[in-house]
Design a protein around this motif. Structure first.
Motif, short mmCIF file in Angstrom:
data_model
loop_
_atom_site.label_atom_id
_atom_site.label_comp_id
_atom_site.label_asym_id
_atom_site.label_seq_id
_atom_site.Cartn_x
_atom_site.Cartn_y
_atom_site.Cartn_z
N GLU A 136 9.36 14.40 -30.98
CA GLU A 136 10.38 15.44 -30.82
C GLU A 136 11.14 15.61 -32.14
O GLU A 136 11.03 14.79 -33.04
CB GLU A 136 11.34 15.08 -29.68
CG GLU A 136 10.68 15.07 -28.32
CD GLU A 136 10.04 16.40 -27.95
OE1 GLU A 136 10.68 17.45 -28.16
OE2 GLU A 136 8.91 16.39 -27.46
N TYR A 137 11.95 16.64 -32.22
CA TYR A 137 12.62 17.02 -33.47
C TYR A 137 13.38 15.88 -34.13
O TYR A 137 13.24 15.62 -35.31
CB TYR A 137 13.54 18.21 -33.20
CG TYR A 137 14.34 18.64 -34.40
CD1 TYR A 137 13.70 19.13 -35.53
CD2 TYR A 137 15.72 18.57 -34.41
CE1 TYR A 137 14.42 19.53 -36.64
CE2 TYR A 137 16.44 18.97 -35.50
CZ TYR A 137 15.79 19.46 -36.62
OH TYR A 137 16.51 19.85 -37.72
N ASN A 149 7.33 15.36 -36.77
CA ASN A 149 8.40 15.82 -35.89
C ASN A 149 8.22 17.32 -35.69
O ASN A 149 7.95 18.06 -36.63
CB ASN A 149 9.77 15.52 -36.48
CG ASN A 149 10.05 14.04 -36.51
OD1 ASN A 149 9.60 13.34 -37.40
ND2 ASN A 149 10.78 13.55 -35.53
N GLN A 150 8.39 17.75 -34.44
CA GLN A 150 8.17 19.16 -34.13
C GLN A 150 9.36 19.73 -33.38
O GLN A 150 10.13 19.02 -32.75
CB GLN A 150 6.90 19.33 -33.31
CG GLN A 150 6.87 18.57 -32.00
CD GLN A 150 7.66 19.19 -30.86
OE1 GLN A 150 7.82 20.39 -30.81
NE2 GLN A 150 8.15 18.37 -29.96
N ARG A 151 9.48 21.03 -33.48
CA ARG A 151 10.52 21.75 -32.76
C ARG A 151 10.05 23.18 -32.55
O ARG A 151 9.57 23.83 -33.47
CB ARG A 151 11.80 21.75 -33.58
CG ARG A 151 12.95 22.46 -32.93
CD ARG A 151 14.15 22.46 -33.86
NE ARG A 151 15.34 22.15 -33.12
CZ ARG A 151 16.52 21.97 -33.66
NH1 ARG A 151 16.67 22.03 -34.96
NH2 ARG A 151 17.56 21.70 -32.93
N TRP A 164 6.02 26.77 -33.93
CA TRP A 164 6.29 25.34 -34.08
C TRP A 164 6.74 25.06 -35.50
O TRP A 164 6.09 25.47 -36.45
CB TRP A 164 5.04 24.51 -33.77
CG TRP A 164 4.62 24.63 -32.36
CD1 TRP A 164 3.58 25.37 -31.87
CD2 TRP A 164 5.24 24.04 -31.23
NE1 TRP A 164 3.52 25.26 -30.51
CE2 TRP A 164 4.53 24.43 -30.09
CE3 TRP A 164 6.33 23.18 -31.07
CZ2 TRP A 164 4.87 24.03 -28.81
CZ3 TRP A 164 6.67 22.77 -29.80
CH2 TRP A 164 5.93 23.19 -28.69
#
Length: 181
Positions: A136-137, A149-151, A164
């Motif tokens: 997660e972010y 890290n993704q958001r 993304w």
């Protein structure tokens, strides 16, 4: 009696969290936008934001509030604002918020976060990146060198798409924002 009162008063203020006495910066920014900036917005659902960071500045004698514009609960890519709060008043405000949109889609990205990571690996010609753990972010990992890290964010290009935003460590462990897919 005065000798006892001062230490008790000091102890009471030390026990209560400082957040109890802090300014409600989110409300201040919302009020500022509704009173001073609302005419700039073509769509009223673009005035939403989340507080990203608050820094106390001794030199500016106030708090620097940084915030991110949100749409449908998700951040808008690269749409940020800053306010300087002194004595429970905003004395400086700036933002680059999106003020209008031409299209709006559902809250789904065109591709999955796994596909986005594969595309990053292809773009960088590094197949190892495709096997990174997706976090997660703000999630932390002991295996930071093999994680991303993704958001999910809303694009501000007028297309109304969600994309993304991936952040990975790459090349000698220097943090890099790779881009949006």
């Amino acid at each position: 009696m005065k000798k006892i009162t001062l230490p008790l008063l000091f102890a009471a203020f030390a026990v209560f969290p400082s957040a109890l006495f802090s300014q409600d910066n989110e409300k201040l920014v919302k009020d500022y936008i509704s009173q001073n900036k609302i005419r700039e917005y073509k769509k009223n659902d673009l005035t939403n934001f989340i507080i990203d960071n608050i820094d106390h500045s001794k030199s500016m004698n106030g708090e620097v509030v940084k915030f991110l514009q949100t749409y449908n609960g998700l951040p808008v890519y690269s749409s940020v604002g800053t306010a300087l709060v002194q004595n429970n008043r905003i004395v400086y405000y700036t933002d680059n918020f999106v003020k209008d949109y031409t299209a709006s889609t559902s809250q789904n990205a065109v591709i999955t976060k796994h596909t986005a990571l594969q595309k990053i690996a292809e773009e960088l010609k590094n197949p190892d990146i495709a096997d990174f753990t997706i976090l997660e972010y703000l999630e932390k990992s002991n295996k930071r060198a093999t994680s991303a890290n993704q958001r999910l964010v809303y694009t501000n290009d007028g297309s109304g798409n969600y994309v993304w935003r991936m952040s990975i460590l790459w090349q000698n462990l220097n943090p890099r924002i790779i881009g949006t897919f």
